[in-house]
Design a protein around this motif. Structure first.
Motif, PDB file in Angstrom:
ATOM      1  N   SER A  54       6.491  21.899 -14.500  1.00 57.69           N
ATOM      2  CA  SER A  54       6.463  23.109 -15.319  1.00 57.69           C
ATOM      3  C   SER A  54       6.671  22.802 -16.804  1.00 57.69           C
ATOM      4  CB  SER A  54       7.533  24.087 -14.825  1.00 57.69           C
ATOM      5  OG  SER A  54       7.505  25.279 -15.571  1.00 57.69           O
ATOM      6  N   ASP A  55       7.617  21.920 -17.121  1.00 58.34           N
ATOM      7  CA  ASP A  55       7.885  21.588 -18.526  1.00 58.34           C
ATOM      8  C   ASP A  55       6.709  20.863 -19.167  1.00 58.34           C
ATOM      9  OD1 ASP A  55      10.373  22.757 -18.456  1.00 58.34           O
ATOM     10  OD2 ASP A  55      11.404  20.909 -17.910  1.00 58.34           O
ATOM     11  N   LEU A  56       6.107  19.938 -18.428  1.00 59.35           N
ATOM     12  CA  LEU A  56       4.961  19.207 -18.972  1.00 59.35           C
ATOM     13  C   LEU A  56       3.755  20.121 -19.143  1.00 59.35           C
ATOM     14  CD1 LEU A  56       5.178  15.805 -17.054  1.00 59.35           C
ATOM     15  CD2 LEU A  56       5.690  16.234 -19.451  1.00 59.35           C
ATOM     16  N   PHE A  57       3.559  21.042 -18.204  1.00 62.22           N
ATOM     17  CA  PHE A  57       2.437  21.971 -18.348  1.00 62.22           C
ATOM     18  C   PHE A  57       2.641  22.859 -19.565  1.00 62.22           C
ATOM     19  CE2 PHE A  57      -0.039  25.788 -17.537  1.00 62.22           C
ATOM     20  CZ  PHE A  57      -1.257  25.255 -17.150  1.00 62.22           C
ATOM     21  N   LYS A  58       3.890  23.265 -19.825  1.00 66.99           N
ATOM     22  CA  LYS A  58       4.178  24.061 -21.021  1.00 66.99           C
ATOM     23  C   LYS A  58       3.864  23.252 -22.277  1.00 66.99           C
ATOM     24  CE  LYS A  58       8.493  24.763 -22.216  1.00 66.99           C
ATOM     25  NZ  LYS A  58       9.878  25.305 -22.254  1.00 66.99           N
ATOM     26  N   LYS A  59       4.264  21.976 -22.282  1.00 68.27           N
ATOM     27  CA  LYS A  59       3.970  21.105 -23.430  1.00 68.27           C
ATOM     28  C   LYS A  59       2.466  20.987 -23.632  1.00 68.27           C
ATOM     29  CE  LYS A  59       4.404  16.235 -24.822  1.00 68.27           C
ATOM     30  NZ  LYS A  59       4.974  14.901 -24.455  1.00 68.27           N
ATOM     31  N   TRP A  60       1.729  20.805 -22.536  1.00 65.85           N
ATOM     32  CA  TRP A  60       0.281  20.647 -22.633  1.00 65.85           C
ATOM     33  C   TRP A  60      -0.372  21.929 -23.145  1.00 65.85           C
ATOM     34  CZ3 TRP A  60      -3.547  23.350 -19.916  1.00 65.85           C
ATOM     35  CH2 TRP A  60      -4.851  22.878 -20.095  1.00 65.85           C
ATOM     36  N   PHE A  61       0.019  23.075 -22.608  1.00 63.38           N
ATOM     37  CA  PHE A  61      -0.648  24.328 -22.976  1.00 63.38           C
ATOM     38  C   PHE A  61      -0.349  24.717 -24.420  1.00 63.38           C
ATOM     39  CE2 PHE A  61      -0.933  28.939 -23.310  1.00 63.38           C
ATOM     40  CZ  PHE A  61      -2.208  29.159 -22.804  1.00 63.38           C
ATOM     41  N   LEU A  62       0.933  24.655 -24.810  1.00 63.16           N
ATOM     42  CA  LEU A  62       1.322  25.121 -26.139  1.00 63.16           C
ATOM     43  C   LEU A  62       0.873  24.183 -27.247  1.00 63.16           C
ATOM     44  CD1 LEU A  62       4.956  26.408 -25.432  1.00 63.16           C
ATOM     45  CD2 LEU A  62       2.834  27.734 -25.477  1.00 63.16           C
ATOM     46  N   LYS A  63       0.963  22.869 -27.021  1.00 60.79           N
ATOM     47  CA  LYS A  63       0.699  21.906 -28.090  1.00 60.79           C
ATOM     48  C   LYS A  63      -0.683  21.254 -28.006  1.00 60.79           C
ATOM     49  CE  LYS A  63       5.572  20.670 -28.686  1.00 60.79           C
ATOM     50  NZ  LYS A  63       6.562  19.571 -28.757  1.00 60.79           N
ATOM     51  N   HIS A  64      -1.344  21.384 -26.868  1.00 65.60           N
ATOM     52  CA  HIS A  64      -2.600  20.655 -26.694  1.00 65.60           C
ATOM     53  C   HIS A  64      -3.775  21.602 -26.434  1.00 65.60           C
ATOM     54  CE1 HIS A  64      -4.473  16.730 -26.266  1.00 65.60           C
ATOM     55  NE2 HIS A  64      -5.070  17.129 -25.142  1.00 65.60           N
ATOM     56  N   PHE A  65      -3.651  22.412 -25.389  1.00 64.75           N
ATOM     57  CA  PHE A  65      -4.778  23.298 -25.055  1.00 64.75           C
ATOM     58  C   PHE A  65      -5.079  24.265 -26.197  1.00 64.75           C
ATOM     59  CE2 PHE A  65      -6.459  27.306 -23.450  1.00 64.75           C
ATOM     60  CZ  PHE A  65      -7.579  26.872 -22.756  1.00 64.75           C
ATOM     61  N   LEU A  66      -4.055  24.958 -26.692  1.00 63.96           N
ATOM     62  CA  LEU A  66      -4.289  25.938 -27.758  1.00 63.96           C
ATOM     63  C   LEU A  66      -4.790  25.273 -29.042  1.00 63.96           C
ATOM     64  CD1 LEU A  66      -1.218  28.322 -27.302  1.00 63.96           C
ATOM     65  CD2 LEU A  66      -3.582  28.658 -26.539  1.00 63.96           C
ATOM     66  N   ALA A  67      -4.383  24.004 -29.268  1.00 61.02           N
ATOM     67  CA  ALA A  67      -4.826  23.303 -30.475  1.00 61.02           C
ATOM     68  C   ALA A  67      -6.301  22.895 -30.389  1.00 61.02           C
ATOM     69  CB  ALA A  67      -3.954  22.069 -30.703  1.00 61.02           C
ATOM     70  N   HIS A  68      -6.779  22.590 -29.183  1.00 54.14           N
ATOM     71  CA  HIS A  68      -8.154  22.122 -29.014  1.00 54.14           C
ATOM     72  C   HIS A  68      -9.105  23.209 -28.515  1.00 54.14           C
ATOM     73  CE1 HIS A  68      -5.974  18.238 -28.989  1.00 54.14           C
ATOM     74  NE2 HIS A  68      -7.082  17.759 -29.512  1.00 54.14           N
TER      75      HIS A  68
ATOM     76  N   ALA B 201      -6.832  16.687 -16.778  1.00 55.23           N
ATOM     77  CA  ALA B 201      -8.084  16.831 -17.523  1.00 55.23           C
ATOM     78  C   ALA B 201      -8.456  18.304 -17.618  1.00 55.23           C
ATOM     79  CB  ALA B 201      -9.204  16.052 -16.837  1.00 55.23           C
ATOM     80  N   CYS B 202      -9.172  18.650 -18.667  1.00 48.60           N
ATOM     81  CA  CYS B 202      -9.584  20.040 -18.880  1.00 48.60           C
ATOM     82  C   CYS B 202     -10.999  20.060 -19.437  1.00 48.60           C
ATOM     83  CB  CYS B 202      -8.628  20.750 -19.830  1.00 48.60           C
ATOM     84  SG  CYS B 202      -8.958  22.516 -20.037  1.00 48.60           S
ATOM     85  N   PHE B 203     -11.899  20.805 -18.763  1.00 42.38           N
ATOM     86  CA  PHE B 203     -13.303  20.889 -19.162  1.00 42.38           C
ATOM     87  C   PHE B 203     -13.750  22.340 -19.122  1.00 42.38           C
ATOM     88  CE2 PHE B 203     -12.948  16.495 -18.152  1.00 42.38           C
ATOM     89  CZ  PHE B 203     -13.959  15.829 -18.843  1.00 42.38           C
ATOM     90  N   SER B 204     -14.717  22.650 -19.959  1.00 42.94           N
ATOM     91  CA  SER B 204     -15.324  23.977 -19.929  1.00 42.94           C
ATOM     92  C   SER B 204     -16.532  23.946 -19.010  1.00 42.94           C
ATOM     93  CB  SER B 204     -15.752  24.415 -21.332  1.00 42.94           C
ATOM     94  OG  SER B 204     -16.904  23.682 -21.749  1.00 42.94           O
ATOM     95  N   ALA B 205     -17.013  25.136 -18.650  1.00 42.51           N
ATOM     96  CA  ALA B 205     -18.196  25.230 -17.787  1.00 42.51           C
ATOM     97  C   ALA B 205     -19.448  24.740 -18.509  1.00 42.51           C
ATOM     98  CB  ALA B 205     -18.389  26.669 -17.323  1.00 42.51           C
TER      99      ALA B 205
ATOM    100  N   ASP C 244     -15.201  18.748 -23.090  1.00 45.54           N
ATOM    101  CA  ASP C 244     -13.886  18.304 -22.636  1.00 45.54           C
ATOM    102  C   ASP C 244     -12.835  18.468 -23.724  1.00 45.54           C
ATOM    103  OD1 ASP C 244     -14.892  16.014 -24.236  1.00 45.54           O
ATOM    104  OD2 ASP C 244     -13.012  15.089 -23.559  1.00 45.54           O
ATOM    105  N   MET C 245     -11.576  18.457 -23.291  1.00 46.34           N
ATOM    106  CA  MET C 245     -10.431  18.313 -24.180  1.00 46.34           C
ATOM    107  C   MET C 245      -9.830  16.946 -23.917  1.00 46.34           C
ATOM    108  SD  MET C 245      -8.477  21.959 -24.111  1.00 46.34           S
ATOM    109  CE  MET C 245      -9.309  23.469 -24.617  1.00 46.34           C
ATOM    110  N   PRO C 246      -9.218  16.307 -24.922  1.00 48.28           N
ATOM    111  CA  PRO C 246      -8.589  15.012 -24.680  1.00 48.28           C
ATOM    112  C   PRO C 246      -7.627  15.099 -23.496  1.00 48.28           C
ATOM    113  CG  PRO C 246      -8.613  15.482 -27.027  1.00 48.28           C
ATOM    114  CD  PRO C 246      -9.087  16.725 -26.341  1.00 48.28           C
ATOM    115  N   PRO C 247      -7.551  14.086 -22.665  1.00 45.13           N
ATOM    116  CA  PRO C 247      -6.736  14.149 -21.452  1.00 45.13           C
ATOM    117  C   PRO C 247      -5.241  14.055 -21.741  1.00 45.13           C
ATOM    118  CG  PRO C 247      -7.675  11.965 -21.698  1.00 45.13           C
ATOM    119  CD  PRO C 247      -8.273  12.806 -22.791  1.00 45.13           C
TER     120      PRO C 247
END
Length: 427
Positions: free
Chosen positions: A262-276, A217-221, A225-228
């Motif tokens: 590590s691979d899943l975190f890369k997938k999450w950051f590049l395709k999910h976090f930066l998109a949202h 999960a990822c939330f701002s202060a 939220d971002m989708p999980p």
């Protein structure tokens, strides 16, 4: 695997006794016709064979002697600078991580060559080439594992890093640009019941499930939220219902353990976090990078997108991780109620792998409710991250310096390049 002493002996035997300047002068004399190769080699005290190779063009003048470097000098300098950047943001690299990053660079340069991971020989040669910048220092004796109390120095250093990031980037009054991502796990399995032996029932009871599912999960202060990111163990559930019934916009993945790597975190950051992520920059992302080391691609993308990655110190996430401080307990409580377990303290939930995303969708709605948003904000405040407050951490969680116990496990040494550190297990 060659030992360090063996490589040192080889280096001493093959050490050059001539300089490149002498070789260049000899080469000029031969090409001008004033000397033969033999005469120039004798006059300038350089090897005749080496001079002949340069005259014939088999060796480019000025090229280094010895075996070819697996990665170029420019890439090696970039690797050192990269480790410096990582260390400054709380990610001191281990030897294994640095070698892994070097292997990634080599793989990108030699896509048509059968890939072989760089090993001990490259590591020893790398250390030798960097001996003017690298010094070995003993690591402090820290008891491994999460403890009720954490080191005061670790907490002080984290808030020093946090302040050094937030103040220059003007993030103190911008909670919507400060994010925390964290992982929580769910162990799926039917509860054990006490009853008569199966022989008297005439059938065998169903085996309990052992599926582990994690949610990143990822939330701002600001409580946004971002989708999980839902991570299954071993494989996805059959069919596509897990996607259609899950939270809107959720990302899905799987690993052998059901945890982020590590691979899943890369997938999450590049395709999910930066998109949202919001388009405003800079952004700050705080997470426990020791569990899933970041990859070279993630750091490169983060620097390009003006996203600062800040790692929590080891064994401190239970007091410095905002999502641990409140929201995850609320999610587990809601999930247990929806699953019919009745208690968030249960380690197993009577939900199948296919049913999980649907139950979690209803669970995750609490994060968008007023109570959930307030809980997220309180988590950031309780950890002293937003508003920035070093004194928000209770003194009872801080371990005084003089009370630190003896070192556990193998001793560690730290390689330091300026402020950069690389840890290596001593042998």
């Amino acid at each position: 695997m060659p030992s360090r002493n063996h490589l040192d002996k080889i280096g001493r035997k093959k050490k050059k006794k001539w300089t490149e300047e002498a070789m260049e002068r000899a080469l000029v004399e031969v090409k001008s016709g004033r000397c033969t190769v033999r005469q120039a080699a004798k006059e300038f005290a350089v090897p005749k064979s080496s001079l002949g190779d340069r005259v014939s063009g088999r060796v480019t003048p000025g090229s280094r002697s010895g075996p070819a470097q697996l990665i170029t000098s420019a890439d090696e300098e970039m690797l050192v600078e990269f480790s410096l950047h990582m260390s400054k943001h709380g990610f001191p690299l281990t030897k294994q991580q640095l070698v892994s990053f070097a292997s990634s660079i080599y793989k990108r340069q030699h896509r048509r060559v059968a890939f072989s991971k760089l090993g001990q020989t490259w590591w020893l040669n790398f250390r030798k080439r960097q001996e003017n910048n690298i010094s070995i220092q003993p690591a402090d004796g820290v008891v491994r594992g999460r403890t009720p109390c954490v080191r005061k120095e670790a907490v002080d250093q984290f808030f020093h890093l946090l302040r050094a990031v937030m103040d220059p980037q003007g993030l103190r009054g911008k909670p919507h640009r400060i994010f925390n991502c964290n992982e929580t796990g769910f162990q799926l399995g039917r509860k054990r019941l006490i009853g008569p032996k199966s022989a008297s029932l005439g059938y065998k009871p169903t085996q309990g499930l052992r599926d582990h599912i994690s949610v990143l999960a990822c939330f701002s202060a600001a409580g946004e939220d971002m989708p999980p990111f839902i991570i299954y163990s071993k494989a996805y559930p059959g069919g596509v219902c897990y996607k259609t019934q899950g939270p809107p916009g959720a990302l899905y993945g799987w690993s052998d353990s059901g945890c982020v790597n590590s691979d899943l975190f890369k997938k999450w950051f590049l395709k999910h976090f930066l998109a949202h992520a919001p388009r405003e920059r800079p952004l700050l992302l705080i997470f426990d990078g020791h569990k899933s080391p970041v990859s070279l691609e993630v750091v490169e993308a983060a620097r390009k997108e003006d996203v600062t990655l800040l790692c929590l110190p080891p064994h401190c996430s239970h007091i410095l991780q905002p999502l641990d401080a409140g929201l995850f307990a609320l999610l587990r409580q809601r999930f247990a109620a929806l699953a019919g377990d009745g208690s968030a303290s249960d380690t197993h939930f009577a939900v199948s792998k296919k049913e999980f995303s649907g139950v979690f969708k209803a669970t995750y709605e609490v994060a968008k409710e007023e109570h959930g948003v307030r809980t997220v904000k309180e988590g950031f405040c309780k950890c002293g991250i937003y508003p920035l407050n070093h004194f928000a951490i209770e003194e009872g969680h801080i371990m005084p310096v003089h009370s630190m116990g003896p070192e556990a496990g193998p001793s560690l040494s730290t390689l330091t390049v300026g402020d950069n550190s690389v840890t290596e297990t001593s042998t």
